[in-house]
Scaffold this active site. Structure first.
Site, PDB file in Angstrom:
ATOM      1  N   ASP A 118      -5.157  43.253  40.953  1.00 44.93           N
ATOM      2  CA  ASP A 118      -5.749  44.566  40.729  1.00 44.93           C
ATOM      3  C   ASP A 118      -4.814  45.688  41.175  1.00 44.93           C
ATOM      4  O   ASP A 118      -3.847  45.473  41.917  1.00 44.93           O
ATOM      5  CB  ASP A 118      -7.097  44.691  41.445  1.00 44.93           C
ATOM      6  CG  ASP A 118      -6.995  44.471  42.949  1.00 44.93           C
ATOM      7  OD1 ASP A 118      -6.143  43.674  43.381  1.00 44.93           O
ATOM      8  OD2 ASP A 118      -7.772  45.088  43.703  1.00 44.93           O
TER       9      ASP A 118
ATOM     10  N   GLU B 265      -8.188  43.170  45.959  1.00 48.10           N
ATOM     11  CA  GLU B 265      -7.392  43.455  47.166  1.00 48.10           C
ATOM     12  C   GLU B 265      -7.465  44.922  47.531  1.00 48.10           C
ATOM     13  O   GLU B 265      -7.451  45.286  48.711  1.00 48.10           O
ATOM     14  CB  GLU B 265      -5.942  43.030  46.933  1.00 48.10           C
ATOM     15  CG  GLU B 265      -5.068  43.063  48.195  1.00 48.10           C
ATOM     16  CD  GLU B 265      -4.379  44.399  48.445  1.00 48.10           C
ATOM     17  OE1 GLU B 265      -3.794  44.578  49.536  1.00 48.10           O
ATOM     18  OE2 GLU B 265      -4.433  45.289  47.566  1.00 48.10           O
TER      19      GLU B 265
END
Length: 383
Positions: A81, A147
């Site tokens: 991400d 994350e």
């Protein structure tokens, strides 16, 4: 341009095109499924056994293993991400890889899709070599979700039954300097409740803003105490506390009944959520003694500091990189993934100062150097 760089650029262009932003704002949040399925398809075509796990609604982890019959020799890990792009501030299209001399621009190019592209290139190389040379230990890869928000992907993997690795490489941007330790992260929300009244007689109530002022001073004193416990390996060699947001009151002519303070800490030591809460409430005891009710909540689960004893993996990576390992003030998935590896080293292409910025970029030469480093590491640990 070398064959490896050509592959890296091809993979990176496709990864950048996948919109995989993580955000607490629903309008900015995207699924990472397209990226995970793209990487999985590539890895399966090279002979890797892939497992896709939906960690939360349409947020996925990918775990790939070249030869599950062999012990794992190395785990390459990175988050899939990115943060959202402030598109109006970009001169380049954030979702289309573009080049300017040595620089490759795109959202996540630095943090950390550039490293993921290198991982895919290395995975392809190892699979090809394994066709003609005995593979003694398997290569595994982990692409995580979330994350940039809750680290839910790394948390899930840390608690899974995945195979243990002697060394885990996390490809965060470190300018190819090995990182072997980092501080933890802990966020807290403090709500102070007093009682209201008419502003014409301030003594008739218990003003939460007054309590908040005392609470801020108490927390600043706590932060000053932490400065006596130092680790000079960090550029900021002590635990820190940052006051982030305040809110309170409903109108100017009323005694404020409730106020809220959001703050975060970067601990040096590994301590539990309850232990840290006890330390904070102890520091705030004089505020409670004034009659305020204190409610301390945890908006995000704490991330522990990465503390480990360096072993053979760190020694080898130090020699291959030619750089002395360091510790950093920011937090990564490293402390969570230490549950699945004997050693964790954060090392990757790109400068952390370029991450989360408009026109984020990574250098092609640095990608090539990182790919060569990974290939050398695999040659030593897998064959």
């Amino acid at each position: 341009m070398s064959e490896d760089i050509a592959h890296i650029c091809t993979f990176l262009a496709r990864l950048v095109a996948c919109r995989s932003c993580s955000s607490d704002l629903k309008t900015e949040d995207n699924s990472n499924r397209e990226l995970i399925e793209y990487a999985s398809a590539l890895l399966q075509s090279w002979g890797y056994r892939c497992t896709l796990d939906e960690i939360q609604a349409d947020k996925w982890n990918l775990y790939a293993d070249l030869d599950p019959t062999l012990p794992v020799g190395l785990l390459l890990s990175g988050h899939s991400d990115t943060v959202p792009a402030e598109i109006s501030k970009w001169q380049h299209d954030p979702f289309k890889l573009s080049a300017d001399e040595d620089r490759l621009y795109g959202l996540g190019a630095c943090d950390m899709k550039g490293a993921l592209a290198c991982f895919l290139t290395t995975a392809q190389t190892v699979a090809r070599i394994a066709q003609s040379k005995e593979l003694k230990r398997s290569l595994s890869l982990l692409f995580t979700c979330e994350e940039e928000t809750s680290m839910a992907g790394a948390r899930a993997f840390a608690g899974s039954s995945a195979r243990f690795a002697p060394l885990c490489i996390i490809g965060e941007p470190t300018s190819l300097v090995p990182v072997v330790g980092h501080k933890g992260y802990a966020a807290r929300s403090l709500t102070l409740s007093g009682h209201s009244g008419h502003s014409s007689n301030p003594q008739a109530g218990l003003n939460a803003l007054s309590g908040l002022a005392d609470a801020i001073l108490a927390l600043e004193r706590l932060a000053q105490c932490w400065q006596s416990q130092r680790d000079e390996a960090y550029s900021v060699p002590y635990a820190t506390l940052n006051l982030g947001m305040v809110a309170g009151g409903s109108c100017i002519n009323q005694i404020c009944a409730q106020a809220k303070l959001d703050f975060e800490m970067r601990p040096l030591a590994r301590c539990s959520e309850n232990e840290l809460n006890h330390i904070i409430l102890q520091a705030l005891a004089p505020v409670a003694a004034r009659g305020f009710r204190l409610d301390l909540t945890v908006p995000y689960a704490d991330i522990p500091a990465l503390k480990q004893n360096s072993g053979a993996g760190v020694t080898l990576l130090t020699a291959l990189s030619g750089r002395t390992p360091i510790k950093v003030n920011y937090c990564t998935e490293g402390s969570l993934l230490l549950a699945q590896a004997s050693e964790v080293v954060i090392i990757g292409p790109g400068d952390i100062a370029k991450a989360h910025q408009p026109d984020e970029y990574v250098g092609k030469k640095e990608l090539a150097a990182y790919s060569a480093l990974l290939d050398a590491l695999c040659a030593r640990m897998l064959f």
